[in-house]
Scaffold this motif. Structure first.
Motif, mmCIF file in Angstrom:
data_model
loop_
_atom_site.group_PDB
_atom_site.id
_atom_site.type_symbol
_atom_site.label_atom_id
_atom_site.label_comp_id
_atom_site.label_asym_id
_atom_site.label_seq_id
_atom_site.Cartn_x
_atom_site.Cartn_y
_atom_site.Cartn_z
ATOM 1 N N TYR A 160 1.914 -4.263 46.399
ATOM 2 C CA TYR A 160 2.933 -3.230 46.545
ATOM 3 C C TYR A 160 2.360 -1.821 46.692
ATOM 4 O O TYR A 160 1.214 -1.552 46.337
ATOM 5 C CB TYR A 160 3.870 -3.267 45.343
ATOM 6 C CG TYR A 160 4.639 -4.566 45.229
ATOM 7 C CD1 TYR A 160 5.572 -4.931 46.192
ATOM 8 C CD2 TYR A 160 4.406 -5.436 44.169
ATOM 9 C CE1 TYR A 160 6.268 -6.121 46.095
ATOM 10 C CE2 TYR A 160 5.092 -6.635 44.059
ATOM 11 C CZ TYR A 160 6.028 -6.980 45.032
ATOM 12 O OH TYR A 160 6.699 -8.166 44.937
ATOM 13 N N SER A 161 3.216 -0.930 47.193
ATOM 14 C CA SER A 161 2.848 0.476 47.336
ATOM 15 C C SER A 161 2.783 1.129 45.960
ATOM 16 O O SER A 161 3.347 0.626 44.979
ATOM 17 C CB SER A 161 3.883 1.194 48.197
ATOM 18 O OG SER A 161 5.133 1.257 47.520
ATOM 19 N N TYR A 164 6.204 1.819 44.478
ATOM 20 C CA TYR A 164 6.839 0.628 43.907
ATOM 21 C C TYR A 164 6.191 0.269 42.568
ATOM 22 O O TYR A 164 6.886 -0.071 41.601
ATOM 23 C CB TYR A 164 6.709 -0.534 44.890
ATOM 24 C CG TYR A 164 7.391 -1.803 44.432
ATOM 25 C CD1 TYR A 164 8.668 -2.138 44.872
ATOM 26 C CD2 TYR A 164 6.751 -2.691 43.557
ATOM 27 C CE1 TYR A 164 9.292 -3.303 44.464
ATOM 28 C CE2 TYR A 164 7.378 -3.860 43.138
ATOM 29 C CZ TYR A 164 8.635 -4.161 43.589
ATOM 30 O OH TYR A 164 9.261 -5.320 43.172
ATOM 31 N N GLY A 215 1.335 -3.784 56.970
ATOM 32 C CA GLY A 215 1.351 -2.499 56.311
ATOM 33 C C GLY A 215 0.029 -1.789 56.557
ATOM 34 O O GLY A 215 -0.979 -2.434 56.855
ATOM 35 N N TYR A 241 3.815 -0.657 59.138
ATOM 36 C CA TYR A 241 4.561 0.199 58.211
ATOM 37 C C TYR A 241 3.581 1.135 57.508
ATOM 38 O O TYR A 241 2.754 0.701 56.700
ATOM 39 C CB TYR A 241 5.296 -0.643 57.176
ATOM 40 C CG TYR A 241 6.563 -1.298 57.689
ATOM 41 C CD1 TYR A 241 7.727 -0.558 57.851
ATOM 42 C CD2 TYR A 241 6.590 -2.655 57.997
ATOM 43 C CE1 TYR A 241 8.890 -1.148 58.310
ATOM 44 C CE2 TYR A 241 7.743 -3.261 58.455
ATOM 45 C CZ TYR A 241 8.896 -2.498 58.617
ATOM 46 O OH TYR A 241 10.051 -3.086 59.077
ATOM 47 N N LEU A 244 2.797 1.283 53.401
ATOM 48 C CA LEU A 244 3.100 0.025 52.721
ATOM 49 C C LEU A 244 1.919 -0.930 52.848
ATOM 50 O O LEU A 244 1.009 -0.714 53.642
ATOM 51 C CB LEU A 244 4.371 -0.615 53.295
ATOM 52 C CG LEU A 244 5.663 0.187 53.131
ATOM 53 C CD1 LEU A 244 6.853 -0.612 53.646
ATOM 54 C CD2 LEU A 244 5.884 0.607 51.673
ATOM 55 N N ALA A 248 5.151 -5.386 52.401
ATOM 56 C CA ALA A 248 6.023 -4.691 53.364
ATOM 57 C C ALA A 248 7.301 -5.466 53.630
ATOM 58 O O ALA A 248 8.374 -4.874 53.831
ATOM 59 C CB ALA A 248 5.265 -4.449 54.668
ATOM 60 N N GLU A 251 9.449 -4.424 50.676
ATOM 61 C CA GLU A 251 9.712 -3.003 50.473
ATOM 62 C C GLU A 251 10.400 -2.317 51.654
ATOM 63 O O GLU A 251 11.188 -1.389 51.461
ATOM 64 C CB GLU A 251 8.402 -2.271 50.166
ATOM 65 C CG GLU A 251 7.811 -2.604 48.804
ATOM 66 C CD GLU A 251 6.701 -1.636 48.438
ATOM 67 O OE1 GLU A 251 6.995 -0.440 48.234
ATOM 68 O OE2 GLU A 251 5.531 -2.073 48.381
ATOM 69 N N ALA A 252 10.092 -2.732 52.880
ATOM 70 C CA ALA A 252 10.664 -2.073 54.053
ATOM 71 C C ALA A 252 12.125 -2.494 54.231
ATOM 72 O O ALA A 252 12.419 -3.675 54.424
ATOM 73 C CB ALA A 252 9.861 -2.432 55.300
#
Length: 265
Positions: A160-161, A164, A215, A241, A244, A248, A251-252
């Motif tokens: 995850y980013s 997040y 990502g 993305y 990300l 992704a 999350e996207a």
């Protein structure tokens, strides 16, 4: 329509879920998490992401088969998927493969090209590159130590980013408690199949229209994987993305809209 089902393959079964009532077909293949928990009886949980597909598509999400032999390869998984699809009357479908599922999708498109109408490869790679090998061997070691908490936290950290992670990191220990399998045997077989995977020399055989989604900061498969896929698959489209990583597809907010648009293109 929402359905939980299975297909018999020899002396074992392959579980799947299906949702939607459309004539078009979309086959979805999940990642290494399938080694910890299959899609069995999860149709209602998994259907929501594909709500926009329901009118025109029937979406099938397949797990790997229940009993996997030692040395079970990504190609073996694709061969069994082809048998399962045919047994359900799915002669041709758009195929979305995520992470390890994207590896299976690549093999399906190479060795069973007649069954793949369109191919969407999300956060995946054409071989076990150094970044991917480091991640997967680390997870195998954590499972060997029976350290499920660290396994789940490390998976999340590599997926995850930062945004997040900052928001959700505190729940990871709870997730670990709820997701520990009775045995890691299935996880090991899926993980070792990734370590042996390499279709770089076969990518030119993929003829289906292909969309590659990644990502810009993927700590699981690395940041070169999408370009390697794009270079190997003639005429493929690619979308990255920014900001990300491997998660992704979660999350996207427009991920599934992008998949649907490509399928309809």
């Amino acid at each position: 329509m929402k359905k939980n089902g299975y297909v018999t393959l020899g002396n074992t079964v392959m579980h799947y879920v299906a949702f939607g009532d459309g004539a078009k077909k979309l086959v979805v293949l999940p990642g290494l998490s399938d080694g910890l928990a299959t899609v069995k009886e999860k149709a209602w949980i998994l259907a929501g992401s594909y709500k926009k597909f329901w009118a025109d598509y029937t979406v099938y999400m397949f797990s790997r088969k229940e009993d996997m032999p030692d040395g079970y390869s990504i190609k073996d998984m694709a061969d069994d998927l082809a048998l399962a699809m045919k047994s359900l009357g799915i002669e041709k479908a758009s195929v979305l493969g995520v992470s390890q599922g994207g590896m299976i999708a690549q093999c399906l498109a190479v060795y069973h090209s007649e069954m793949v109408e369109k191919l969407i490869l999300a956060v995946t790679a054409p071989y076990a590159n150094p970044v991917l090998k480091d991640a997967v061997t680390g997870w195998i070691d954590m499972a060997r130590r029976d350290d499920h908490k660290t396994l789940m936290i490390d998976t999340a950290e590599k997926m995850y980013s930062q945004k997040y992670l900052d928001k959700n990191r505190k729940i990871f220990p709870l997730v670990a408690k709820l997701t520990k399998p009775a045995s890691y045997d299935r996880f090991y077989k899926n993980a070792y199949a990734i370590l042996d995977f390499d279709v770089r020399d076969e990518l030119s055989k993929i003829s289906a229209p292909t969309l590659i989604i990644a990502g810009s900061d993927d700590k699981t498969v690395g940041n070169d994987a999408a370009a390697e896929l794009s270079d190997g698959i003639k005429g493929s489209d690619k979308y990255i993305y920014d900001g990300l990583g491997h998660g992704a597809f979660e999350e996207a907010k427009d991920f599934y809209d992008r998949v649907l648009e490509f399928c309809e293109r």
